[in-house]
Structures are given as C-alpha cells and as structure tokens.
Design a protein around this motif. Structure first.
Motif, PDB file in Angstrom:
ATOM      1  N   SER A 122      12.629  -3.608 -27.872  1.00 30.19           N
ATOM      2  CA  SER A 122      14.180  -3.916 -27.169  1.00 30.19           C
ATOM      3  C   SER A 122      13.949  -5.575 -28.034  1.00 30.19           C
ATOM      4  N   VAL A 123      15.451  -6.037 -29.058  1.00 33.14           N
ATOM      5  CA  VAL A 123      15.551  -7.290 -29.402  1.00 33.14           C
ATOM      6  C   VAL A 123      15.830  -8.622 -28.386  1.00 33.14           C
ATOM      7  N   GLN A 124      15.184  -9.786 -28.440  1.00 24.30           N
ATOM      8  CA  GLN A 124      14.912 -10.763 -27.803  1.00 24.30           C
ATOM      9  C   GLN A 124      15.662 -11.645 -29.098  1.00 24.30           C
ATOM     10  N   TYR A 125      16.566 -12.974 -27.729  1.00 27.33           N
ATOM     11  CA  TYR A 125      16.739 -14.022 -28.294  1.00 27.33           C
ATOM     12  C   TYR A 125      17.794 -14.840 -28.113  1.00 27.33           C
ATOM     13  N   LYS A 126      17.659 -16.191 -28.119  1.00 31.77           N
ATOM     14  CA  LYS A 126      17.350 -17.943 -26.968  1.00 31.77           C
ATOM     15  C   LYS A 126      19.134 -17.186 -26.277  1.00 31.77           C
ATOM     16  N   GLU A 127      19.617 -16.392 -26.689  1.00 33.07           N
ATOM     17  CA  GLU A 127      21.426 -16.578 -26.070  1.00 33.07           C
ATOM     18  C   GLU A 127      21.181 -15.919 -24.843  1.00 33.07           C
ATOM     19  N   LEU A 128      20.206 -14.812 -24.664  1.00 30.59           N
ATOM     20  CA  LEU A 128      20.050 -14.138 -23.772  1.00 30.59           C
ATOM     21  C   LEU A 128      20.263 -14.989 -22.450  1.00 30.59           C
ATOM     22  N   TYR A 140      16.910  -6.189 -49.896  1.00 30.54           N
ATOM     23  CA  TYR A 140      16.032  -7.865 -49.346  1.00 30.54           C
ATOM     24  C   TYR A 140      15.896  -7.406 -47.485  1.00 30.54           C
ATOM     25  N   LEU A 141      16.957  -5.941 -47.480  1.00 35.11           N
ATOM     26  CA  LEU A 141      16.587  -5.563 -46.121  1.00 35.11           C
ATOM     27  C   LEU A 141      15.471  -4.413 -46.502  1.00 35.11           C
ATOM     28  N   ALA A 142      15.387  -3.618 -46.694  1.00 34.07           N
ATOM     29  CA  ALA A 142      13.681  -2.838 -47.536  1.00 34.07           C
ATOM     30  C   ALA A 142      12.392  -3.947 -47.219  1.00 34.07           C
ATOM     31  N   GLU A 143      13.213  -4.735 -48.182  1.00 38.40           N
ATOM     32  CA  GLU A 143      11.469  -6.638 -48.130  1.00 38.40           C
ATOM     33  C   GLU A 143      11.297  -6.710 -46.449  1.00 38.40           C
ATOM     34  N   TYR A 144      12.172  -6.830 -46.345  1.00 38.44           N
ATOM     35  CA  TYR A 144      11.708  -7.265 -44.447  1.00 38.44           C
ATOM     36  C   TYR A 144      11.411  -6.217 -43.663  1.00 38.44           C
ATOM     37  N   ALA A 145      11.818  -4.900 -43.630  1.00 36.55           N
ATOM     38  CA  ALA A 145      11.638  -3.350 -43.264  1.00 36.55           C
ATOM     39  C   ALA A 145       9.877  -3.899 -43.550  1.00 36.55           C
ATOM     40  N   ARG A 146       9.699  -3.264 -44.714  1.00 44.23           N
ATOM     41  CA  ARG A 146       8.137  -3.001 -45.145  1.00 44.23           C
ATOM     42  C   ARG A 146       7.167  -4.211 -44.692  1.00 44.23           C
ATOM     43  N   GLN A 147       7.681  -5.595 -44.418  1.00 46.57           N
ATOM     44  CA  GLN A 147       6.256  -6.379 -43.827  1.00 46.57           C
ATOM     45  C   GLN A 147       6.855  -6.381 -42.550  1.00 46.57           C
ATOM     46  N   PHE A 148       7.977  -5.999 -41.722  1.00 48.65           N
ATOM     47  CA  PHE A 148       7.307  -5.120 -40.207  1.00 48.65           C
ATOM     48  C   PHE A 148       6.634  -4.458 -39.513  1.00 48.65           C
ATOM     49  N   ALA A 149       6.506  -3.402 -40.780  1.00 42.72           N
ATOM     50  CA  ALA A 149       5.843  -1.825 -40.606  1.00 42.72           C
ATOM     51  C   ALA A 149       3.939  -2.663 -40.862  1.00 42.72           C
ATOM     52  N   ALA A 150       3.928  -3.438 -41.968  1.00 37.47           N
ATOM     53  CA  ALA A 150       3.185  -4.012 -42.452  1.00 37.47           C
ATOM     54  C   ALA A 150       2.449  -4.813 -41.321  1.00 37.47           C
ATOM     55  N   ALA A 151       3.361  -6.047 -40.660  1.00 36.98           N
ATOM     56  CA  ALA A 151       2.851  -6.200 -39.253  1.00 36.98           C
ATOM     57  C   ALA A 151       2.670  -5.815 -38.213  1.00 36.98           C
ATOM     58  N   GLY A 152       2.380  -4.560 -37.583  1.00 39.87           N
ATOM     59  CA  GLY A 152       2.675  -3.956 -37.104  1.00 39.87           C
ATOM     60  C   GLY A 152       3.956  -3.687 -36.014  1.00 39.87           C
ATOM     61  N   PHE A 153       4.957  -4.038 -36.676  1.00 44.64           N
ATOM     62  CA  PHE A 153       6.104  -3.797 -35.330  1.00 44.64           C
ATOM     63  C   PHE A 153       6.666  -2.771 -35.105  1.00 44.64           C
ATOM     64  N   SER A 154       7.050  -2.117 -33.835  1.00 46.76           N
ATOM     65  CA  SER A 154       7.476  -0.747 -34.443  1.00 46.76           C
ATOM     66  C   SER A 154       8.070  -1.064 -32.586  1.00 46.76           C
ATOM     67  N   ARG A 155       7.961   0.615 -31.746  1.00 47.51           N
ATOM     68  CA  ARG A 155       8.899   0.622 -30.589  1.00 47.51           C
ATOM     69  C   ARG A 155       8.253   0.262 -29.523  1.00 47.51           C
ATOM     70  N   ARG A 156       7.326  -0.013 -29.881  1.00 48.87           N
ATOM     71  CA  ARG A 156       6.297   0.080 -28.999  1.00 48.87           C
ATOM     72  C   ARG A 156       6.476  -1.686 -28.441  1.00 48.87           C
ATOM     73  N   LYS A 157       6.577  -2.463 -28.900  1.00 48.45           N
ATOM     74  CA  LYS A 157       7.193  -4.441 -28.690  1.00 48.45           C
ATOM     75  C   LYS A 157       8.065  -4.422 -28.990  1.00 48.45           C
ATOM     76  N   ASP A 158       8.462  -5.316 -27.690  1.00 48.44           N
ATOM     77  CA  ASP A 158       9.749  -5.835 -28.039  1.00 48.44           C
ATOM     78  C   ASP A 158       9.523  -7.219 -29.217  1.00 48.44           C
ATOM     79  N   LEU A 159      10.650  -7.842 -29.428  1.00 47.36           N
ATOM     80  CA  LEU A 159      10.858  -8.388 -31.165  1.00 47.36           C
ATOM     81  C   LEU A 159      11.550  -9.992 -30.752  1.00 47.36           C
ATOM     82  N   TYR A 160      11.098 -10.978 -31.024  1.00 43.03           N
ATOM     83  CA  TYR A 160      11.971 -12.031 -30.469  1.00 43.03           C
ATOM     84  C   TYR A 160      12.313 -12.044 -32.282  1.00 43.03           C
ATOM     85  N   ILE A 161      13.586 -12.757 -32.373  1.00 45.48           N
ATOM     86  CA  ILE A 161      14.509 -13.191 -32.988  1.00 45.48           C
ATOM     87  C   ILE A 161      14.724 -14.543 -32.966  1.00 45.48           C
TER      88      ILE A 161
END
Length: 258
Positions: free
Chosen positions: A210-216, A163-184
């Motif tokens: 960095s990981v961003q979320y509303k509670e911050l 399940y997590l591996a599929e998330y990681a695969r889709q992150f890579a396909a969408a171009g997610f990387s350490r160069r950009k922040d992520l809101y979850i």
C-alpha cells in the motif's frame, strides 16, 4: 589585498546591473539572469552552460570560464571589435553544485544542533501512530521528485521514462515489493497535482503493498497553514523511521535522510 592586486593589473570591478527580469528557476539549467546593460551588445556575452547539478570542482569552473572568455575574445577580434571590448560572463543563477565534500563533517555537526519545531514533530507522530493503527507498523520510504521543477533531473538522466526506470531499479535493489507498505514524500501531494498523483500511484503498485502519505492522516485544516518546507519536514521525520529508503542523490532532502 585582493582589490589592490586587481586594480594594480588594470582590471575594473563593475557594480552588478539590476535584473531586467528574474530568471525562471523552474528550469535551472536555462535560468540565466537578465540584466539591464544598454552598453553591452549580445555578441559580447558568453554563457557558461552545463553547470547545473554537475558536481564540479571550483577550479574546473574557472578553467572552463577562462576557455570560453578567450574563445569569445578571439571571436570578437575576428568580427572587427576593438581588443579592449568588454566581455560579460553569464552563468545560470541557481545550484551550481560545486564540490564541497571537505566541509561535510562541519556541516553535519552544525545540523545536529538544529531542533525540529514541536508542532512538526507532533504532526509526524500523528502520521506514524495513524499508520500503526491502520496495520502499518513497519514500512519502506521513498522521496519521489516528480514535480514540474524536477524536469531538469529527468532530462539529465535521459528523459522521464528513464528517470522512472531508475527509480524502479533502485526500488528493486532496496528490496521494495508488494510484501511491504511504502511511505512516500512528494510535492505532487502538496500542489494538488491529481493526474500526476494518480500516475505516480500506478507506478508504485509493483513496489508496495500500500502507498502511505501524510495527507491520509492529517486533515486539510492541519496542513493548510504550513508552507511546503514545513510539510516536507513532517515527511522527513516519518521517513527517518522507515526500514529502507530510496531518494534522489541530487536532492538535499534525500541526502540529509541518507
């Protein structure tokens, strides 16, 4: 007209019995209703499993139900039950995910007429402005269904690791990387699942600067009076401004965002 036909063919329509106990919807695949039926033996009950999140057409459900009922009838006859023995068809109670794509246009039109509550909109703006002040002007977005009630999705995909591996695969396909922040958006934040949250942040390290979320950006006092659905709407509005988004195809939250 339908009732007349049913009675003309000799069929009886019974009033649904009251619940014996409410099913545990934390595990929808196994959430069969429990009814009080003193006159019914457990041998007379046939369960139609494998329906949760299977995206079936209605006719396919009927065909499967007919096959199971016929098989149960033959089984009861072989066991010595009378030919007119009642058979009870039991389905899991929630989320059959029946195919309804033909009404998608009407559903989208109805959705456009809905307006977000002003307070929710302002809280979402507070989060977005807070991120900008922290140097996060553009960001990727993700809806992470990692809560305990998502266990069936993980099971369908072959286990939590896959399940997590599929998330990681889709992150890579969408171009997610350490160069950009992520809101979850994740219910782990709402339910104060600290250990699971820590594990999730570690999992996201290779996919975000960095990981961003509303509670911050929203205090506990601002959030504590909201229910989980209202908190999710804040995430929804913030994620609507993300450059790229990865979600779960079986989640209405993710589908509406897409």
């Amino acid at each position: 007209m339908q009732l007349i036909v049913l009675f003309a063919t000799g069929m009886k329509i019974y009033k649904t019995a009251p619940y014996d106990s409410f099913p545990d919807c934390m595990h929808p695949q196994d959430a069969f209703p429990r009814y009080t039926m003193p006159a019914i033996h457990k041998d007379q009950i046939v369960r139609l499993g494998d329906t949760y999140l299977q995206s079936m057409h209605t006719w396919y459900i009927w065909d499967r139900a007919a096959e199971k009922i016929l098989a149960k009838h033959k089984e009861l006859l072989a066991a010595g039950y009378p030919p007119n023995t009642t058979i009870v068809l039991d389905l899991p109670c929630p989320f059959l995910s029946i195919m309804t794509l033909t009404c998608m246009e009407a559903a989208q039109e109805a959705a456009t007429a809905l307006k977000f509550n002003r307070t929710i909109v302002q809280m979402a703006r507070t989060v977005i402005n807070g991120m900008k002040q922290a140097g996060v002007a553009r960001y990727n977005g993700a809806h992470l269904r990692l809560e305990k009630d998502a266990v069936d999705w993980a099971r369908i995909l072959g286990g939590f690791e896959k399940y997590l591996a599929e998330y990681a695969r889709q992150f890579a396909a969408a171009g997610f990387s350490r160069r950009k922040d992520l809101y979850i958006a994740s219910g782990l934040l709402s339910y104060n699942a600290s250990k699971e949250m820590k594990d999730m942040l570690k999992f996201l390290e290779p996919h975000s600067r960095s990981v961003q979320y509303k509670e911050l950006y929203l205090s506990h006092d601002m959030l504590h009076h909201l229910n989980p659905e209202q908190e999710a709407l804040i995430d929804f509005l913030v994620l609507a401004n993300s450059d790229n988004f990865v979600g779960l195809g079986s989640s209405t939250f993710s589908v509406y965002l897409r």
